[in-house]
Design a protein around this motif. Structure first.
Motif, PDB file in Angstrom:
ATOM      1  N   ARG A 163      27.587  42.404  48.772  1.00  0.00           N
ATOM      2  CA  ARG A 163      26.750  41.226  48.527  1.00  0.00           C
ATOM      3  C   ARG A 163      27.007  40.591  47.163  1.00  0.00           C
ATOM      4  N   GLU A 264      17.463  42.286  48.150  1.00  0.00           N
ATOM      5  CA  GLU A 264      17.627  42.108  49.603  1.00  0.00           C
ATOM      6  C   GLU A 264      17.312  43.409  50.334  1.00  0.00           C
ATOM      7  N   SER A 267      16.993  43.286  54.206  1.00  0.00           N
ATOM      8  CA  SER A 267      17.987  42.499  54.946  1.00  0.00           C
ATOM      9  C   SER A 267      19.211  43.309  55.359  1.00  0.00           C
ATOM     10  N   ASP A 271      23.617  38.937  57.657  1.00  0.00           N
ATOM     11  CA  ASP A 271      24.502  38.100  56.858  1.00  0.00           C
ATOM     12  C   ASP A 271      25.387  38.920  55.930  1.00  0.00           C
ATOM     13  N   ARG A 277      23.876  35.629  51.771  1.00  0.00           N
ATOM     14  CA  ARG A 277      22.772  36.460  51.286  1.00  0.00           C
ATOM     15  C   ARG A 277      23.320  37.402  50.219  1.00  0.00           C
ATOM     16  N   ARG A 348      20.685  26.507  58.548  1.00  0.00           N
ATOM     17  CA  ARG A 348      20.290  27.604  57.664  1.00  0.00           C
ATOM     18  C   ARG A 348      19.490  27.052  56.495  1.00  0.00           C
ATOM     19  N   ARG A 391      24.450  28.236  48.728  1.00  0.00           N
ATOM     20  CA  ARG A 391      24.324  27.763  50.112  1.00  0.00           C
ATOM     21  C   ARG A 391      24.747  26.300  50.226  1.00  0.00           C
TER      22      ARG A 391
END
Length: 427
Positions: A163, A264, A267, A271, A277, A348, A391
């Motif tokens: 990540r 995160e 999660s 992703d 993410r 998204r 993003r």
């Protein structure tokens, strides 16, 4: 944090609001603990008062040479001296329990928030622009970035683990350009004041905006007890913590371009490919501090400011009204802006704009003096992404992809790109 007086007067309203959020009823537990606390406070005050009066009575009895009464009062004082510390400690313990309970209760949704369980119950407020009409096959951002040679996940993993992403050359330049464009737009045209603030904060700041105590597992903490900010909402909102503001100086509007750090924790498996993410990402944050009368209109204004970023970039998006079960902990109402990603063939989230009422103001003890009657009221706070830079980079890459794998630079970014009009494969 909610007002305990409001909960006492509106227990059914609290439970109804929690039900909308999919949470269990809490009014009975809160009120019972509050009654216990108030009983202990009264008991401690009575003992303290009796201690003070008994001390005076002992002096008077001794002045009158009433030894029997003086001895009786001294015995009572000895008992009070023995029992009062324990009662005071119990009162502090119960008060802390009540504060902790209140700090974990989410905000009350506004009446016009759609009732629902999760993201499937969110409602479309508006749709802006159109999907790209080119004929070549779409690609996901990581395919584009790796194909160009400017996005490296293996080296990022070598440095920091999963990540994380390393961007180089022209993609790194575009990421920086996007952040600069957002800051310039919000400060020059939307009236926000740019702020450069710390990236590490104390417990009090995280508590003020609602990250603590409930969401500690989502945060990163340093070895000396500070917290890495998950969003600049924390620092920008807490700029007014503990202050009394003049109503005629409101609203205050702040913006900052900062890294954000998130564990995160919830999660896992989501992703995992690409940079959607991340544990660390850049975000342009918007925060407003308002009075009670202005906060709803400010919410619409802030959302429009965030939407304008995507309009200027020529990106297709939709704005969603989040249902009661999908809103964040501190929000009374939230709009999510969702950008279209051709590579994923879906929308998204790229920005989330929330009005919090006085929920954070009470936690921060941030107030304003009413201009007409001079009364003190807790400020209303709002926060939103204007927008998430990473993003936004993904959206530009996927929507401005050319058939040969290059990326056309949106016109609005050209002044920031040093003459680069097209991002092409590394030589």
């Amino acid at each position: 944090m909610l007002d305990i007086k409001w909960i006492r007067d509106n227990p059914a309203a609290l439970d109804a609001a929690l039900a909308k959020r999919g949470a269990e009823a809490l009014s009975a537990s809160v009120i019972a603990l509050d009654e216990k606390r108030r009983s202990l406070v009264q008991s401690v005050q009575d003992m303290q008062s009796r201690r003070n009066s008994a001390s005076k009575e002992i002096g008077a009895a001794m002045a009158q040479k009433n030894t029997e009464l003086a001895d009786k009062l001294k015995a009572e004082m000895a008992t009070l001296k023995e029992t009062l510390p324990g009662a005071e400690e119990e009162e502090r313990k119960v008060s802390a329990e009540l504060t902790d309970m209140l700090s974990r209760i989410p905000n009350i949704p506004l009446d016009d928030v759609p009732v629902g369980k999760d993201e499937h119950d969110n409602e479309v407020k508006r749709v802006v622009g159109e999907k790209p009409g080119w004929n070549h096959a779409p690609q996901e951002h990581y395919e584009i970035g790796e194909g160009l040679g400017y996005m490296d996940f293996e080296r990022a993993a070598k440095l920091s683990g999963a990540r994380f992403t390393v961007l180089t050359s022209q993609l790194a330049r575009m990421e920086r350009a996007l952040g600069q464009f957002m800051l310039d737009l919000h400060t020059r045209e939307h009236g926000y004041t740019e702020v450069s603030s710390p990236l590490m904060v104390r417990d009090e700041a995280m508590y003020g905006t609602g990250q603590l105590p409930k969401f500690a597992e989502d945060l990163f903490r340093t070895t000396d007890g500070r917290w890495l900010i998950p969003t600049a909402e924390v620092t920008l909102t807490n700029l007014v913590a503990g202050e009394i503001l003049d109503q005629d100086k409101l609203p205050l509007r702040f913006t900052a371009l900062t890294p954000s750090f998130r564990s995160e924790a919830g999660s896992a498996g989501r992703d995992t490919r690409g940079m959607l993410r991340q544990h660390q990402f850049w975000k342009c944050e918007l925060v407003s501090i308002t009075d009670a009368e202005s906060s709803i209109a400010e919410h619409e204004r802030m959302t429009a400011c965030a939407e304008e970023v995507l309009k200027r970039l020529g990106l297709h998006f939709r704005t969603m009204t989040l249902c009661s079960g999908d809103m964040g902990f501190g929000a009374r109402k939230t709009y999510d802006i969702e950008v279209w990603l051709p590579g994923q063939n879906t929308y998204r989230e790229i920005s989330s704009c929330s009005v919090c009422g006085d929920f954070q103001g009470r936690r921060m003890n941030a107030r304003y003096r009413n201009a007409s009657d001079k009364t003190l009221n807790f400020v209303h706070t709002l926060n939103g992404s204007g927008t998430a830079v990473g993003r936004c980079l993904i959206a530009v890459m996927e929507n401005y992809l050319n058939e040969d794998g290059s990326i056309t630079v949106p016109d609005v970014l050209l002044p920031y790109m040093g003459g680069i009009t097209r991002i092409e494969k590394a030589a």
